[in-house]
Motif scaffolding. Structure first.
Motif, mmCIF file in Angstrom:
data_model
loop_
_atom_site.group_PDB
_atom_site.id
_atom_site.type_symbol
_atom_site.label_atom_id
_atom_site.label_comp_id
_atom_site.label_asym_id
_atom_site.label_seq_id
_atom_site.Cartn_x
_atom_site.Cartn_y
_atom_site.Cartn_z
ATOM 1 N N LYS A 1 4.672 -3.343 -11.131
ATOM 2 C CA LYS A 1 4.162 -2.036 -11.044
ATOM 3 C C LYS A 1 4.676 -1.385 -12.136
ATOM 4 O O LYS A 1 3.641 -0.262 -12.729
ATOM 5 C CB LYS A 1 4.237 -1.519 -9.771
ATOM 6 N N THR B 1 -11.107 0.339 -9.574
ATOM 7 C CA THR B 1 -9.635 0.485 -9.158
ATOM 8 C C THR B 1 -9.511 0.400 -7.755
ATOM 9 O O THR B 1 -10.419 0.830 -6.846
ATOM 10 C CB THR B 1 -8.888 1.729 -9.587
ATOM 11 N N ASP B 2 -8.458 -0.343 -7.120
ATOM 12 C CA ASP B 2 -7.912 -0.437 -5.554
ATOM 13 C C ASP B 2 -6.479 -0.206 -5.441
ATOM 14 O O ASP B 2 -5.786 -0.999 -5.998
ATOM 15 C CB ASP B 2 -8.609 -1.854 -5.203
ATOM 16 N N TYR B 3 -6.099 0.835 -4.912
ATOM 17 C CA TYR B 3 -4.842 1.449 -4.753
ATOM 18 C C TYR B 3 -4.338 0.507 -3.485
ATOM 19 O O TYR B 3 -4.640 0.355 -2.414
ATOM 20 C CB TYR B 3 -4.697 2.797 -4.459
ATOM 21 N N MET B 4 -2.998 -0.105 -3.628
ATOM 22 C CA MET B 4 -2.278 -0.744 -2.674
ATOM 23 C C MET B 4 -0.972 -0.234 -2.516
ATOM 24 O O MET B 4 -0.076 -0.380 -3.256
ATOM 25 C CB MET B 4 -2.312 -2.205 -2.803
ATOM 26 N N ARG B 5 -0.668 0.641 -1.361
ATOM 27 C CA ARG B 5 0.569 1.473 -1.601
ATOM 28 C C ARG B 5 1.649 0.495 -1.558
ATOM 29 O O ARG B 5 2.827 0.727 -1.857
ATOM 30 C CB ARG B 5 0.502 2.567 -0.376
ATOM 31 N N SER B 6 1.644 -0.578 -0.915
ATOM 32 C CA SER B 6 2.758 -1.391 -0.418
ATOM 33 C C SER B 6 3.027 -2.358 -1.404
ATOM 34 O O SER B 6 4.102 -3.340 -1.426
ATOM 35 C CB SER B 6 2.840 -2.000 0.856
ATOM 36 N N GLU C 1 3.940 -4.502 -5.071
ATOM 37 C CA GLU C 1 5.331 -4.525 -5.936
ATOM 38 C C GLU C 1 4.449 -4.587 -7.090
ATOM 39 O O GLU C 1 5.189 -4.558 -8.281
ATOM 40 C CB GLU C 1 6.309 -5.234 -5.690
ATOM 41 N N ASN D 1 -0.116 -1.284 -6.982
ATOM 42 C CA ASN D 1 0.340 -0.014 -7.017
ATOM 43 C C ASN D 1 0.611 0.454 -8.096
ATOM 44 O O ASN D 1 1.484 0.292 -8.934
ATOM 45 C CB ASN D 1 1.845 -0.328 -6.148
ATOM 46 N N SER E 1 -2.936 -8.573 -5.078
ATOM 47 C CA SER E 1 -3.854 -7.817 -5.928
ATOM 48 C C SER E 1 -4.557 -8.324 -7.028
ATOM 49 O O SER E 1 -5.460 -7.872 -7.440
ATOM 50 C CB SER E 1 -2.531 -6.915 -6.734
ATOM 51 N N ASP F 1 -0.563 4.568 -10.709
ATOM 52 C CA ASP F 1 -1.254 5.911 -10.575
ATOM 53 C C ASP F 1 -2.516 5.926 -11.325
ATOM 54 O O ASP F 1 -2.862 5.499 -12.470
ATOM 55 C CB ASP F 1 -0.239 6.795 -11.439
ATOM 56 N N ASP F 2 -3.785 6.320 -10.397
ATOM 57 C CA ASP F 2 -4.893 6.373 -11.097
ATOM 58 C C ASP F 2 -4.989 7.012 -12.427
ATOM 59 O O ASP F 2 -5.657 6.438 -13.366
ATOM 60 C CB ASP F 2 -5.962 6.736 -10.067
#
Length: 419
Positions: free
Chosen positions: A90, A13-18, A20, A189, A346, A191-192
């Motif tokens: 998301k 996984t690769d989280y991208m806060r900004s 959509e 974006n 993404s 939740d893991d």
């Protein structure tokens, strides 16, 4: 970036806060080189059957669910992998995982739908053969690796497409779609913990431990010529290259940019800008687990094809001792820019981390890749090019068009031979 295992199923996984969006890739380590002569094309045919009905959804319901959330769902096949993917907003993550899991585990392959897909794939095959700048690469691949899985076309043959049956598809999935042969990635974006629980629940029915193997390839080379009444001669010339597991892999990538990877590249400047011989010319590499290919492609009118070959060979040979620091700097900048710009997507990030884990067993940090690119010197590039040109194996030539004026194969070979 994270990696974890759900009952032998690898998740990255690769989280991208900004962001959509969120992108999910289900990467099966099985493509056309995992096939044999009898079932060549089955990976690609499965891709076409991916969204045509499951035990819980009809093809129409799948299409309606996609359209309802405005997502992008699809699949594609290469020589070493088959990928099912979704990119959605998301808040639609749960539905996307549910649909992908349903497709991978529960497709029913209705005979009526198979017959429809046969017609579609046959039309796709006809389109490839009618498109010389597509068809030439199938011819090229076949001559690189004749009578081998890696040399056969991804789309398969007319004979196989006409004969494929439901049980063939079921058997192929049984052989290749197992937990330890699949990597699932997610970027965006999300939740893991939610994603982990979704995968654990929705992909609970994948079988264990059926890791397939592929036929190792041997580069052969030679030439193939297809006489066809076209305005241009389409031409590809290639040499043995490097595997993506080779330590010099990134050197080959940078070399391809120096020679024919942009408007300032040597071949673009000489062939198009100075001589006006072609609208397009490029160098490229194709890398696999066990070997690779380094090649050049262009198209020109039949009267200019020999001048194109001579000028291309001249520029490639000159590069063995004349690459400048400026050229190297520009090439590195292009490779790094392409890599970093893809980080804004993404879908690209999900693809990268899945592929990295599938082939390297880890996700290579961007900083490490950039460091390796920055460390490449002019001597490294020269060494890689010399290794390609001094290989004792035959170059591979594929040509389509009006070829009466095209010089003999031995003359082409001689043009690229270093004295």
């Amino acid at each position: 970036m994270k990696h974890y295992v759900v009952d032998k199923l690898n998740i990255v996984t690769d989280y991208m806060r900004s962001a959509e969006t969120v992108s999910i890739k289900v990467m099966v380590k099985a493509g056309s080189r995992y096939e044999n002569e009898t079932n060549n094309g089955i990976s690609h045919f499965l891709e076409h059957m991916a969204f045509k009905g499951t035990k819980t959804r009809t093809a129409t319901q799948i299409a309606e669910e996609f359209d309802m959330i405005g997502g992008n769902f699809n699949a594609y096949t290469s020589r070493e992998k088959t990928v099912y993917y979704a990119q959605v907003l998301k808040w639609d993550l749960a539905l996307a995982v549910d649909v992908l899991a349903d497709i991978v585990q529960n497709s029913i392959f209705e005979p009526e739908e198979i017959q429809k897909r046969k017609k579609v794939v046959l039309e796709e095959l006809a389109q490839v053969k009618d498109t010389p700048d597509d068809h030439i690469f199938d011819l090229f691949q076949e001559k690189l690796f004749p009578n081998q899985a890696l040399g056969r076309p991804i789309i398969g043959t007319e004979k196989f497409i006409n004969s494929v049956m439901r049980q063939d598809l079921i058997d192929y999935i049984d052989q290749n779609y197992s937990r330890d042969n699949i990597v699932i990635s997610c970027a965006g974006n999300f939740d893991d913990k939610e994603f982990y629980n979704l995968i654990k629940e929705k992909f609970a029915f994948l079988p264990q431990s059926r890791k397939p193997s592929f036929e190792h390839a041997t580069y052969v080379g030679g030439e193939v010529r297809v006489e066809k009444d076209l305005e241009q001669v389409h031409l590809t010339i290639g040499f043995p290259g490097l595997s993506y597991l080779d330590q010099k892999f990134y050197e080959q990538q940078v070399l391809a940019v120096v020679l024919g990877g942009g408007m300032s590249s040597r071949l673009f400047q000489e062939i198009r800008e100075k001589r006006g011989l072609a609208y397009h010319i490029s160098t490229f590499s194709m890398s696999y687990a066990d070997l690779g290919v380094f090649a050049v492609y262009s198209a020109t009118n039949p009267d200019s094809v020999n001048e194109l070959i001579e000028a291309t060979a001249e520029q490639i040979k000159l590069a063995t001792d004349s690459i400048t620091e400026e050229e190297l700097k520009r090439a590195k900048a292009q490779v790094k820019a392409s890599l970093l710009m893809s980080q804004e997507s993404s879908a690209s990030r999900a693809e990268r981390i899945a592929w990295h884990y599938a082939v390297y067993g880890r996700i290579i940090p961007l900083e490490e890749i950039i460091e390796r690119i920055e460390a490449i010197s002019i001597e490294d590039i020269k060494s890689t090019l010399l290794k390609i040109l001094l290989n004792e194996k035959l170059p591979t030539v594929a040509a389509i068009g009006r070829l009466k004026k095209l010089m003999p194969y031995e003359d082409i070979r001689a043009k690229f031979t270093l004295c």
